[in-house]
Design a protein around this motif. Sequence first.
Motif, mmCIF file in Angstrom:
data_model
loop_
_atom_site.group_PDB
_atom_site.id
_atom_site.type_symbol
_atom_site.label_atom_id
_atom_site.label_comp_id
_atom_site.label_asym_id
_atom_site.label_seq_id
_atom_site.Cartn_x
_atom_site.Cartn_y
_atom_site.Cartn_z
ATOM 1 N N GLY A 79 0.794 -1.223 0.000
ATOM 2 C CA GLY A 79 0.000 0.000 0.000
ATOM 3 C C GLY A 79 0.822 1.268 0.000
ATOM 4 O O GLY A 79 0.294 2.361 0.114
ATOM 5 N N LYS A 80 2.124 1.111 -0.149
ATOM 6 C CA LYS A 80 2.951 2.317 -0.095
ATOM 7 C C LYS A 80 2.824 3.147 -1.373
ATOM 8 O O LYS A 80 2.598 4.338 -1.312
ATOM 9 C CB LYS A 80 4.408 1.918 0.128
ATOM 10 C CG LYS A 80 5.367 3.083 0.074
ATOM 11 C CD LYS A 80 6.743 2.672 0.531
ATOM 12 C CE LYS A 80 7.716 3.851 0.404
ATOM 13 N NZ LYS A 80 8.995 3.581 1.035
ATOM 14 N N CYS A 136 0.711 0.402 -7.488
ATOM 15 C CA CYS A 136 0.422 -0.949 -7.013
ATOM 16 C C CYS A 136 -0.783 -0.925 -6.079
ATOM 17 O O CYS A 136 -1.683 -1.747 -6.207
ATOM 18 C CB CYS A 136 1.672 -1.507 -6.332
ATOM 19 S SG CYS A 136 1.438 -3.003 -5.388
HETATM 20 S S1 SF4 Z 1 4.901 -2.023 -5.486
HETATM 21 FE FE1 SF4 Z 1 3.285 -2.611 -4.078
HETATM 22 S S2 SF4 Z 1 4.312 -3.798 -2.527
HETATM 23 FE FE2 SF4 Z 1 5.885 -2.676 -3.635
HETATM 24 S S3 SF4 Z 1 6.134 -0.775 -2.508
HETATM 25 FE FE3 SF4 Z 1 4.597 -0.382 -4.031
HETATM 26 S S4 SF4 Z 1 2.663 -0.800 -2.969
HETATM 27 FE FE4 SF4 Z 1 4.260 -1.729 -1.770
#
Ligand code: SF4
Lengths: 591, 163, 621
Positions: free
Chosen positions: C479-480, C484
């Motif tokens: 969730g960062k 994604c």
């Molecule tokens: S790609 Fe997905 S798992 Fe990787 S940092 Fe971004 S949100 Fe988090």
Amino acid sequence: MSLVNIKIEGRPYQVEEGLTILEAARQCGYEIPSLCSFNHGECNQGSCRVCLVEATGARGLAASCVYQVAEGMEVLINSPKAVAARRTSVELLLSNHNVNCQQCGKSGQCELQNVARIVGAREGMFKGAKTPTTYDDVSPSIVRDTSKCILCGRCVERCKNAHGNGVLGFQNRGFDAKVGPAMDISFADSPCIMCGQCVTVCPTGALLPKSEIDKVDFARAQGKYMVVQTAPAVRAALGEEFGLPIGTPVTGKMAAALRRLGFNRVYDVDFGADLTIMEEANELLDRVKSGGVLPMITSCSPGWVNYAETYYADLLPHLSSCKSPHQMQGAIIKSYFAQAHGLDPKDIFVVSIMPCTAKKSEKDRAQMEVDGIRDVDAVLTVCELGDLIKRSGMQFNRLPEEGFDYDIMGTSTGAGVIFGVTGGVMEAALRTAYRVLEGKEHDAVVFNAVRGFDGIREATIAMGGMDVKVAVASGMANAKILLDQIREGTSPYHFIEIMGCPGGCINGGGMPIVRHCFLPNEDVDIVDTYRAKRARALYTEDERNTLRQSHNNPQIIELYSRFLEKPNSHKAHELLHTTYAGREPFRVQDH
Amino acid sequence: MARLSGASVARIEEICDAYQGEKTPLVMILSDIQREFGYVPLEVQEVVSRKTGLSVAEIYGVVTFYSFFSLTPKGKHVIGCCLGTACYVKGAQRIIDRFCNDLGIEPGGTTDDGMFTIDALRCIGACAAAPAVTIDGKVYARVDISQVPGIISAYRQMEGGAE
Amino acid sequence: MYATTEELQRDVQRFMDELHGKFDGSDGKTYLVFCGGTGCMAGGTPDLIAEARKLIADEGLEESVVTRRVGCFGLCSQGPFVRIYPGDILYRLVKAEDMYDIIHKHIIGGEIVERLIYEDPKTGEKFEHMADIPFYRRQKRIALHGCGVIDPTRIEESLAMGGYQGLMRALTMDRQDVIDTIIASGLRGRGGGGFPTGRKWQFAYNQDSAEKYVVCNGDEGDPGAFMDRSLLEDNPLSVLEGMAIAGYAIGASQGYFYIRAEYPIAVQRVNAIIEQAEERGLLGDNILGTGFSFHAHVRLGAGAFVCGEETALLNSIMGLRGMPRPRPPFPAVSGLWGKPTVVNNVETLSCTAYIMREGIEAFTQYGTENSKGTKVFCLGGKVVNVGLVEMPMGYTMRDLIFDIGGGIQDDKEFKALQTGGPSGGCLTPEYLDEPIDFDNMVRLGSMMGSGGAIVMDEDNCMVDVAKFYMGFICDESCGKCSPCRIGTKRMLEILERITSGKGTMKDFDELDTIAEACKTNSLCALGQTAANPILSTIAHFKDEYIAHIEEHRCPARVCKDLIEYHIDPDKCRKCSACARVCPVFAIEGVAGKTPFVIDLEKCIKCGTCVTACRFDAIYKA
Ligand code: SF4
Ligand SMILES: Cc1cc2nc3c(=O)[nH]c(=O)nc-3n(C[C@H](O)[C@H](O)[C@H](O)COP(=O)(O)O)c2cc1C
Ligand code: SF4
Ligand code: SF4
Ligand code: SF4
Ligand code: SF4
Ligand code: SF4
Ligand code: SF4
Ligand code: SF4
Ligand code: FES
Ligand code: FES
Ligand code: FES
Ligand code: FES
């Protein structure tokens, strides 16, 4: 620092090693659209994925805010791939965003709005469910609306940097991730000190000061006698709301604008600051003489007071019992001023214009009234005042320079104005304490040792036959160090100034937003230098004032002789002093 | 808010103290607490915060990040349905759906009587036994959907008999 | 406590003699060896052991007949197993009631229990010895050396299998020479990325820092794989040894195992082996008098797939939310607490121990040009032999699925092999003769991954499989970062639309845009590879997607919203079994009178009735 050779858009540049691509590009005259990046990584490192560029050596696209330049690197900002990628990142953000800019308090100053426009993001490109949101407008100071949050993490980092033990954090994960206080509870039930530091860094409308404009409108419509008073720091920043360079003092135009907004009286809280100094300096001397609790600590920053009540309840006797300047002045307006003008205090509506969100909750404290009459009725931030002025149709920059109202409390000193910057209260108090103890003014008006932006500053001043040791801290992370000394019994100080916000009120939670994306031609460290610029504006006003010590304010002298008798008199205590009580960090009934 | 008993506070402090020699042991402390108390509510986080000096916000962030931690107590019997790939391609989704249907809860939820919690698991290493279900750690191999009601009532009866 | 290598070696000789005695009968005892892997344990191993002990006691044979529990035998679908020494006879699919015959007929009577001998389902050929079974014949155990043979709770047995010989050899070498050995072996990371291990060590070696760390990545998040679990449970010393070798090579004296909390036995075994190694002076300060000091610690994961990603893993060890951070800086430069850190997979570390012990040649003789050695796969799904397979790189998919795997269950049609887990893709029948190695898998549009290999047959809906993986990734995204966090949700929503018959052809474009954004914009490899299962199923099975979208039909009859359950009145024998199991009382009929009928309004499509009907009368349409 060694230099590296890079190319941006095919053109060669030399930049310092160790810079991020974004920083390097700025030095070379490019502004890469970015959203989460802030003040040397005061953010959730590389999370928004808006600042993407093509860079040789990087796998895929590079997030320019975190990717460092390297010898021979070629950077493409405007390549079709980078442009498309940035746009999709923002479009995805918008698909999980409560896009209603028209009604949003951040509109016009919103970095998301700005960046969406720049990258050409189309709202509604992707549709789907939205993360369940939290709307918290329970506290008197701050509104948190996670439907506008982009999880940049700036607020988390700022709260942590400013106060050590942060109130905000990330919670949940994936699509359910959120930023907020533990358990997602209201700020009102959390250990939040309402300083609004988080608000000043939020790029969107997810964190905003709670507006009290409606309250003011309502009072005006009811025909109340409207008195407005502005804090020292306000004049140093209001201009920013109207496109003036940071640090432009606008005292005269501000007074003019307030008068045109229909306020019956326009006062400067500097007067209240002078009054605070009289009370506080005398309280200090009292404590020193009578063996009272030392060190004494200032109490004019409600952010700090909230912190003390939450985490250092055992040290509350160290706090000066003085109310903050605008509360003192509010109490005086509703007594002394009302009497003088034959007004019923119930008909007077006092509005404070503050650089501060904590003052909004301060004015609601149960202790802030005298005989059922509230000291202050509404607190507006600098931004809210800016909105009021814009709404009124005034062209701020074309207003004439006017003065504050003169009668009763229209005079103030340079000592009052420097309250707005860290160390200012200390300096003002020293000026007066010296006079009381030595019977003459200190040779140098300025106490340089307590100025500046170091986390903690200290000084020893010989007066009254003793070495008075003082210290100054701003931000709770720094304050904690001094407080723990007191707890451990090792504090060498007599008097300590503590301000809730790092740098003091010039960096308060109600101040205008300072952002690169809106001021692209400013210095690279704009965010680091704005405090200094605003501070400069206040110190200049101090230097220009012929009166520089609170005790030399003739209207203060008159106030004491005609109404309060003397500092710390019974009457003064009734109106100008207050009490504190410890509280639990978490005040959740049931969850 | 429900207050912790003095004994619980002492126990939590003891757990924290056990990791004093370790750098950054938060996840380990929380794991021990989760195992022992069955959940990690706010009151517990406050104690851990006092002991470790970390903010409650940070601790809460960690608790809600990892699916091993829970803010509410789990049921007496935890039904773990493997939804790993090997189990999924053999129809594990239907098994968990049926458990959820029969108990009237969602994955991750607990029945009102506090008897059952259903968790979706990822490969438990019994792929040969797909679809696999664990109840309180005991692995049920090659679960057929028609066995579900029987499994539930067996546990209910066990409880009934004990009362 | 061994103060020198010589002391240790003396004991090792004794341990070897003891261990051999357990196999060749030279100690005069008979051993019943049970598989203690999860599959067999679930299948009843504990009951078997209890029963065996009881029977042995009944016969008063406690002195001469001994039970042993070792790790997973590999051929889990034929478990539970009992292996008898001396003689090395393997019994499979053993039930508690079979123990009587095993004890009486075999142990006492010396006669093999024919019905429990492995029988090839296709040829009917019988095999008494494990090694002769086609499943095992072409395998080679390098990483899994000792697994399923030794009792993993006893360090003596592991030492007898060559444990610590690799480290001892390394300790006589220059640190750079150790790294050069690993570089020369061509070993590539088994955690999925395939990064050359020696080069990674070299980076960390080159860093000037007094404090460095080695981390063993035992998070094993791929939801259909348990290779690392087996290794940690069945021969933890080999991983610990690899870790110490890495520590010596890069100049680290501290190592961390990061193990999923869902693997309590692995955690327990690793802790136990660390303790035993410490007791014997094989871990700690000045190991075996060589001057090399190394300490190992165990940290537990807490249920987050993304913590397999190395930077997230480091954050997790440091007690934080397991959110990845941008790289560079790579962990080899700035890892745990900002110090140079090597992160290696469990299997990788075990391989390094093997290489140091057996030499470069012993490793490079297996594998292909750019992928040396063997790879452990967790073969699962619709294949006959489900289990743990370690085979040389370069074998073809056909070798894996049909030769080792024994083909597709129930003689169904092979549809796809999914490798690389949620980051990987599907390989279809046309690739059956392609060799399996790091580069070729990528070339074919999938990836080696950590070793999950799931076989799908005609009954699997590939859109549903794509949705499964996307649901997994969406749940596990940290969730960062926005592409994604939001992109995977949007892709999942589109797949949900398509599988419920509400998709449109435009959804392909949207999938395409988001997939591309995830790939190029995401912060870590989880997001960067999140769309792979979709892209690969679209590439190979676009017709299935189109059937869902245009014809509102799920060709494999999996997607609930697109199927109905019906009872064929001609086949129905009016037994009412289906009506009794239906959770929502959707089936009506009078027993023995009229054929039963499903009320489509009420039916929640749970499928219970299908398995309840013994007459095959209920069908999906
Ligand atoms: S790609 Fe997905 S798992 Fe990787 S940092 Fe971004 S949100 Fe988090
Ligand atoms: C989302 C994600 C999950 C991962 N999971 C694992 C895992 O479970 N085990 C593992 O060894 N490596 C995993 N990796 C790879 C690691 O980041 C890392 O590359 C690996 O541990 C390095 O070890 P190796 O070089 O020995 O393979 C994962 C990577 C990603 C992006
Ligand atoms: S936060 Fe920004 S983009 Fe969102 S509604 Fe407010 S002004 Fe618009
Ligand atoms: S900018 Fe356009 S869309 Fe937005 S409020 Fe004005 S008219 Fe409406
Ligand atoms: S108002 Fe201040 S204390 Fe409260 S969350 Fe924001 S930064 Fe932290
Ligand atoms: S509330 Fe504002 S500052 Fe905090 S994470 Fe959300 S968008 Fe960023
Ligand atoms: S320092 Fe000023 S702006 Fe900040 S909380 Fe205190 S009074 Fe408010
Ligand atoms: S599929 Fe399930 S709900 Fe439908 S009729 Fe059969 S048992 Fe009943
Ligand atoms: S179980 Fe089969 S045979 Fe029996 S009533 Fe149902 S459909 Fe008919
Ligand atoms: S600098 Fe980009 S996220 Fe912080
Ligand atoms: S990722 Fe660079 S600004 Fe957000
Ligand atoms: S996928 Fe269910 S046990 Fe492996
Ligand atoms: S668990 Fe027994 S063979 Fe794998």
